[in-house]
Design an enzyme around this catalytic site. Structure first.
Site, PDB file in Angstrom:
ATOM      1  N   ARG A  32     -79.041  25.109   8.655  1.00  0.00           N
ATOM      2  CA  ARG A  32     -77.528  25.276   7.941  1.00  0.00           C
ATOM      3  C   ARG A  32     -76.887  26.747   8.025  1.00  0.00           C
ATOM      4  NH1 ARG A  32     -78.595  24.167   1.494  1.00  0.00           N
ATOM      5  NH2 ARG A  32     -76.182  23.675   1.825  1.00  0.00           N
ATOM      6  N   HIS A  78     -76.460  13.934   6.518  1.00  0.00           N
ATOM      7  CA  HIS A  78     -76.541  15.412   5.921  1.00  0.00           C
ATOM      8  C   HIS A  78     -76.723  15.211   4.388  1.00  0.00           C
ATOM      9  CE1 HIS A  78     -75.535  19.447   6.243  1.00  0.00           C
ATOM     10  NE2 HIS A  78     -74.943  19.536   5.224  1.00  0.00           N
ATOM     11  N   TYR A 122     -57.707  11.650  -1.539  1.00  0.00           N
ATOM     12  CA  TYR A 122     -56.156  11.611  -1.444  1.00  0.00           C
ATOM     13  C   TYR A 122     -55.784  12.085   0.130  1.00  0.00           C
ATOM     14  CZ  TYR A 122     -55.678  11.858  -6.437  1.00  0.00           C
ATOM     15  OH  TYR A 122     -55.870  11.457  -7.726  1.00  0.00           O
TER      16      TYR A 122
END
Length: 882
Positions: A32, A78, A122
Site C-alpha cells: 500500500r 483493489h 459527476y
C-alpha cells in the site's frame, strides 16, 4: 481429551505478536504505502491505470465516468475503500500535484486552494497520451509478470512496463509502518538526459549526474534555494530542499488615491494551500505579528495565480516580503526521503542507484519483449513454411484432401506424408482458395523472408547488450520529444538564508545611553530639523541624578560595539536595542550585556561590516592611542573580549573606526587640537592586548575631550611643504617621560579647504562653529597641538565638548545633560577660523549644558549614497561648571 481441546496449540504471546505485527507491517509497506522503484507506482495507482487500459479509455476515446473506473478497480483488483481509489485517481489528474499528469480529467478535480473534487458520479476521465505511450505500451507483450488478484479470479500486472523513470518524474509520498517516503517530482527532459548519460558512462557519479538532473522540478514552479539540500538528497537519499514562492514588488494604482506598493505572489511552493496561505497572512496581520500590510486579496483567474499583498505607505516592501518568507508557508522545506521498493524490499536510493535500478528493469523489459516478438515471429514463420510446402506440392495436397474421409483424417495424412506439424496442417486446411494464386504465393514467400530477417535481428538484440541500450535510449528520447516540457522551477545557485537583518528595516536611528546605564533606540525622524539657537525637544526622561552620557547615530542593521572603561568590548545589533519614545527612560544596559554594575561604558561605535581594511583607533584618558584591525573584533563573545591593555588608573575613553590612510584629530577640553596621520609611521597596527603610544602633550589642567577621523581624501588635499616629515620611533612600552620631551613638528602650512568638509567645534554652553580642515595642519604625534577655538569671556567655565569632522550636507543632533535634543543642519552653523568663538547652536537654561553630539547617518533603507565622513560619532559627557 475432547476434539475441541485437541485444536488448542500453546504458543508464546511475545513471539506471536512480533510475527503478526511484522506480517502486518510488511503488508502495508509492500502492498500500500511504498512505490516500486521500477515503474514508480503504488499498487492502487498501478491498478487504476491498468483497469482504465482494460476498459479502453484511451486518449482518443470519449471520457467515461470516474465511478465506472472506481467500480472496476474495486471489483477486480483493489479490495479497499472507494475513497482511497478515487483520491488516487484525482491526484493523477491534477496539474498542480503531478509534474506530468497521467490521467485527463473532465469536471471538477479540485484546486490549489484545497477545494475537494466533485463526487465521482459527476467527473469523467481517460488516460493521458503520456500514460498510454510510456507506461502501458507493450503490456500485452509478456514484458512484465502478472499475478492473481485478491480472490484469484483475475490476473493483474505486478509492475507496469514504464519507459521513463516515473518514480522521479511525478514523485511519490507515503507513510508506512516505521518508515516513510517523500520523493519530489522532476523534469522529463532532464530525467531522460540523465538516463542517457548513465547509459554512455556507467561509472558516472551522483554529483556528475546533477549536471543533467540539477534538481526537482515542481508542477507549481516557484524556486529552490541553493543546491546543498539537492546534493544531499541525491547522494545520500535524504535531504531538506528549501522552496520559495515567486513574488515581485510592484506599484499598483488606485482610483482617487495615491499609488501604493504591493507584493504580487505568482507562484507558490509545491503542495502549498493558497487559501490557507492567505488566511495565515491575514491572521498574523491581525495579531500584529506581521507589520506593514494594509490589505490582501486573491486575484487569481484562468490565466494564472495572483495574490496581491498591499502595503502601507510607511512599510519597507523588501522587509515585509522577507517576513512573509520567514513566517508563512511562502517559503517552506521539502524533506526528500527517496525510499522505494527494490526487489520487494525497502531501499533508500541515491540518484545513480535509482537510475541503475530503472535501467536494469528497462533492459529486462526489452529483452522479454524481444523474446516475445521472436517467439511470435518464429510461430508465424513456421506456419508460412508449411504453406510454402503446400504450394510446392499443391496438386498432391488437393488430391489428398479430396479423397480424405474427414478433416482429422486429412490432417493426419498431411502430417505423415509431408512431415508437417499440427499447426502447419491446420493452417493448410484453413487456407483459402484465393491464396493459391501466383501473387499470393509470392506474398507468402516475401513474408517468410522478412520474418527470417526479423528473427535474425531479434537474435542480435538478445545477444548484444549494447543493442538493448540503444533501444532504451531511442524510446526514451522519443518520449522526451513528444511530451517534454521546459523546466518550471528555478534553482538559485546560492542559498540565501534569511537572517534577522532581512526581517528588519535598515532605518536611521539614534542610540542614547545615560550615566546610570539606561539605553534606548529612537528613529531619527522622531526629531525634525530645527533652526539654529532654538531649545529643542525632550529626548529622554531621566532621574534627577542621572544624565545623558553617550549619544550615537547609526542604522538598525549596524553592529553596536560597547567599550568599557577597563578596555573590554561587547557587541549588539542595533535592532536588538529596544525602541523607546522621546520621554521613555529606556532599559538597563545590564539586562542586555554582562557588564559589572561598577563598570562604565565609555564609548560606542557603529560598525556596518567587519572588513579587513579598517581599523579601530582607541584613545585613553591618560592620552595613549593605538590602532587595531577591525577584523580582530569580528567574533565578540557574549561576555566580551579585551580591546586594550591599560596602565594602573587609566581608562579607555574614545574609539573610532578608520582606514590606513586616514588621519586623526584629537581635541582637549581647553580648546587645543592635534592632527596627525594614522599610517604605520605615526600609528602602527597593534594587537588587542596592547597599550598603545602617547597621543598628545597636555597642559597640567587640561584633559582630552574626544577625537575624530578624517578620511584619506581630505588629508591628500593638504599639500606637504617645508621638508620631509620627521618619523617618531616609539615602542609600545615607551614611558610617558620620554614622550613628553618630544617636540611637535609642523608638516603642512598652506590652507586648503576640501569642498564641504570642515571641523565642527561645540562647547558646553551651546556655542559652535565650523573650521576649515586646512587650518589644522598635520603634525607629528605626541605634540602640544594648536588652538581650535576661543571661549566667550563672559561664560566662565565654558569648555569644548565635541570636535569632529562634518560635511555641509550633514545633520547634527545635540543633547543636553537634561536630555533635551535638537536636530539641525550643519550648514546653519557658520564657518569661522580657529581663533573665533562661534555662534549659538542651542539655547540653554543656566543650569543645563551640552552633553553629547552626534551626526545623522547618511545611509539608510534604500539609500545608496556614499558616506564621506565617519558617522560613528560618540562624545563622552564632561562635567560642566555652570
Amino acid at each position: 481429551m475432547s476434539a475441541s481441546e485437541s485444536r488448542i496449540i500453546p504458543t508464546d504471546l511475545r513471539n506471536e505478536m512480533q510475527q503478526s505485527y511484522l506480517e502486518y507491517a510488511m503488508s502495508v509497506i509492500v502492498g500500500r504505502a511504498l512505490p516500486d522503484a521500477r515503474d514508480g507506482f503504488k499498487p492502487v495507482h498501478r491498478r487504476i491505470l491498468y483497469a482504465m487500459n482494460e476498459l479502453g479509455l484511451m486518449p482518443d476515446r470519449p471520457f467515461r465516468k470516474c465511478a465506472r473506473v472506481v467500480g472496476e478497480v474495486l471489483g477486480k483488483y483493489h479490495p479497499h475503500g472507494d475513497t482511497a481509489v478515487y483520491d488516487a485517481l484525482v491526484r493523477m489528474a491534477q496539474e498542480f500535484s503531478m509534474r506530468s499528469p497521467l490521467i485527463q480529467g473532465h469536471g471538477n478535480f479540485g484546486s490549489v486552494d484545497n477545494d475537494p473534487p466533485a463526487a465521482m458520479r459527476y467527473t469523467e476521465c481517460r488516460l493521458h497520451y503520456l500514460t498510454s505511450e510510456a507506461m502501458l505500451r507493450d503490456i500485452d507483450s509478456d514484458t512484465v509478470d502478472f499475478g492473481d488478484n485478491f480472490d484469484g479470479s483475475q490476473q493483474e500486472p505486478l509492475v507496469l512496463p514504464a519507459r521513463i523513470p516515473q518514480l522521479l518524474l511525478n514523485g511519490s509520498s507515503g507513510i508506512a509502518v516505521g518508515m516513510a517516503t517523500n520523493i519530489p517530482p522532476h523534469n522529463l527532459n532532464e530525467l531522460v538526459d540523465g538516463l542517457v548519460a548513465l547509459i554512455h558512462n556507467p561509472e558516472i557519479t551522483d554529483t556528475e549526474l546533477m549536471r543533467y538532473i540539477p534538481g526537482p522540478d515542481f508542477p507549481t514552479g516557484a524556486k529552490i534555494l541553493g543546491r546543498s539540500g539537492i546534493r544531499e538528497a541525491y547522494t545520500t537519499g535524504r535531504g531538506s530542499i528549501t522552496m520559495r514562492g515567486v513574488a515581485q514588488i510592484e506599484t499598483i494604482e488606485h482610483r482617487g488615491r495615491p499609488d501604493r506598493e504591493a507584493i504580487i505572489i505568482t507562484e507558490l511552493p509545491y503542495q502549498t494551500n493558497k487559501a490557507a496561505l492567505i488566511e495565515k497572512i491575514a491572521e498574523m496581520v491581525n495579531e500584529k505579528r506581521l507589520e506593514g500590510i494594509s490589505d490582501i486579496r486573491d486575484e487569481s483567474d484562468r490565466e494564472g495565480m495572483r495574490i496581491v499583498v498591499e502595503l502601507r505607505r510607511d512599510a519597507y516592501p523588501r522587509v515585509v516580503l522577507n517576513n512573509l518568507y520567514k513566517q508563512t508557508p511562502l517559503q517552506t522545506n521539502f524533506g526528500a526521503n527517496m525510499l522505494a521498493l527494490v526487489n520487494g524490499k525497502p531501499e533508500l536510493l541515491t540518484l545513480k542507484r535509482y537510475l541503475h535500478v530503472f535501467l536494469d528493469f528497462r533492459i529486462d523489459t526489452i529483452r522479454r519483449r524481444t523474446e516475445y516478438e521472436k517467439r511470435k515471429a518464429e510461430e508465424r514463420d513456421h506456419l508460412l513454411q508449411g504453406l510454402l510446402i503446400a504450394l510446392d506440392n499443391l496438386d498432391a495436397i488437393i488430391a489428398l484432401i479430396r479423397h480424405a474421409a474427414d478433416s482429422p483424417t486429412a490432417k493426419q495424412e498431411l502430417i505423415e506424408r509431408f512431415g508437417l506439424s499440427e499447426p502447419q496442417a491446420d493452417a493448410i486446411l484453413q487456407m483459402q482458395l484465393r491464396r493459391l494464386t501466383a501473387l499470393e504465393a509470392q506474398k507468402i514467400e516475401q513474408e517468410h523472408q522478412e520474418l527470417l530477417a526479423k528473427i535474425a535481428d531479434l537474435n542480435d538484440i538478445l545477444n548484444r547488450r549494447e543493442r538493448i541500450l540503444e533501444i532504451v535510449e531511442q524510446e526514451a528520447q522519443e518520449i522526451k520529444q513528444r511530451h517534454g516540457t521546459p523546466r518550471r522551477t528555478e534553482i538559485e545557485l546560492e542559498e540565501s538564508e534569511l537572517e534577522d537583518t532581512d526581517l528588519i528595516a535598515n532605518e536611521k536611528a539614534i542610540i542614547l545611553l545615560t550615566e546610570q546605564g539606561y539605553i534606548k533606540r529612537m528613529p531619527v525622524n522622531t526629531f525634525e530639523a530645527q533652526n539654529r539657537a532654538t531649545r529643542g525637544k525632550s529626548g529622554t526622561k531621566m532621574k534627577e541624578d542621572d544624565g545623558v552620557k553617550h549619544f550615537l547615530s547609526c542604522c538598525d542593521h549596524d553592529s553596536i560595539m560597547f567599550f568599557t572603561e577597563r578596555g573590554v568590548a561587547y557587541c549588539l545589533k542595533a535592532y536588538q536595542i529596544p525602541i523607546g519614545s522621546r520621554i521613555a527612560r529606556g532599559v538597563p544596559i545590564v539586562q542586555m550585556l554582562p557588564i559589572p554594575r561598577d563598570e562604565k561604558i565609555t564609548s560606542l561605535v557603529a560598525v556596518g561590516e567587519f572588513s579587513n581594511d579598517e581599523y579601530l583607533v582607541m584613545l585613553t584618558k591618560g592620552g595613549y592611542i593605538k590602532k587595531t584591525a577591525l577584523s580582530a573584533f569580528n567574533n565578540i563573545r557574549s561576555n566580551g573580549i579585551i580591546a586594550i591593555s591599560l596602565n594602573e588608573g587609566d581608562e579607555l575613553r574614545w574609539v573610532r573606526s578608520a582606514k590606513v590612510d586616514d588621519s586623526v584629530i584629537i581635541g582637549s577640553r581647553l580648546g587645543m587640537a592635534i592632527h596627525f596621520h594614522t599610517d604605520d609611521k605615526q600609528l602602527r597596527p597593534l594587537g588587542r592586548a596592547t597599550r598603545g603610544v602617547k597621543a598628545m602633550k597636555l597642559k597640567p589642567d587640561d584633559e582630552l575631550i574626544g577625537m575624530d577621523i578624517l578620511p584619506s581624501f581630505i588629508v591628500a588635499s593638504i599639500p606637504k611643504l617645508g621638508g620631509e616629515e620627521t618619523e617618531i620611533e616609539e615602542e609600545e612600552n615607551t614611558t610617558v617621560e620620554e614622550v613628553d620631551d618630544t617636540e611637535s613638528e609642523e608638516i603642512a602650512t598652506t590652507e586648503v579647504e576640501p569642498d564641504g568638509v570642515s571641523i565642527l567645534v561645540i562647547t558646553t554652553r551651546g556655542y559652535g562653529k565650523r573650521v576649515p580642515v586646512s587650518q589644522f595642519r598635520l603634525q607629528n604625534r605626541a605634540g602640544k597641538g594648536i588652538i581650535a577655538t576661543k571661549f566667550k569671556p563672559h561664560l566662565s567655565g565654558d569648555c569644548v565638548v565635541a570636535l569632529q569632522v562634518v560635511h555641509n550636507t550633514d545633520e547634527l543632533m545635540l543633547i543636553t545633560s537634561r536630555g533635551i535634543i535638537i536636530r539641525q543642519v550643519i550648514s546653519a552653523i557658520s564657518r569661522q577660523s580657529r581663533n573665533a568663538t562661534g555662534v549659538r547652536v542651542q539655547r540653554l537654561d543656566k543650569e543645563d549644558a551640552i552633553a553629547a553630539v552626534a551626526l545623522v547617518p547618511l545611509s539608510g533603507e534604500g539609500d545608496d549614497t556614499e558616506v564621506d565622513v565617519d558617522p560613528n560619532t560618540d562624545v563622552e559627557l564632561q562635567e560642566v561648571n555652570n
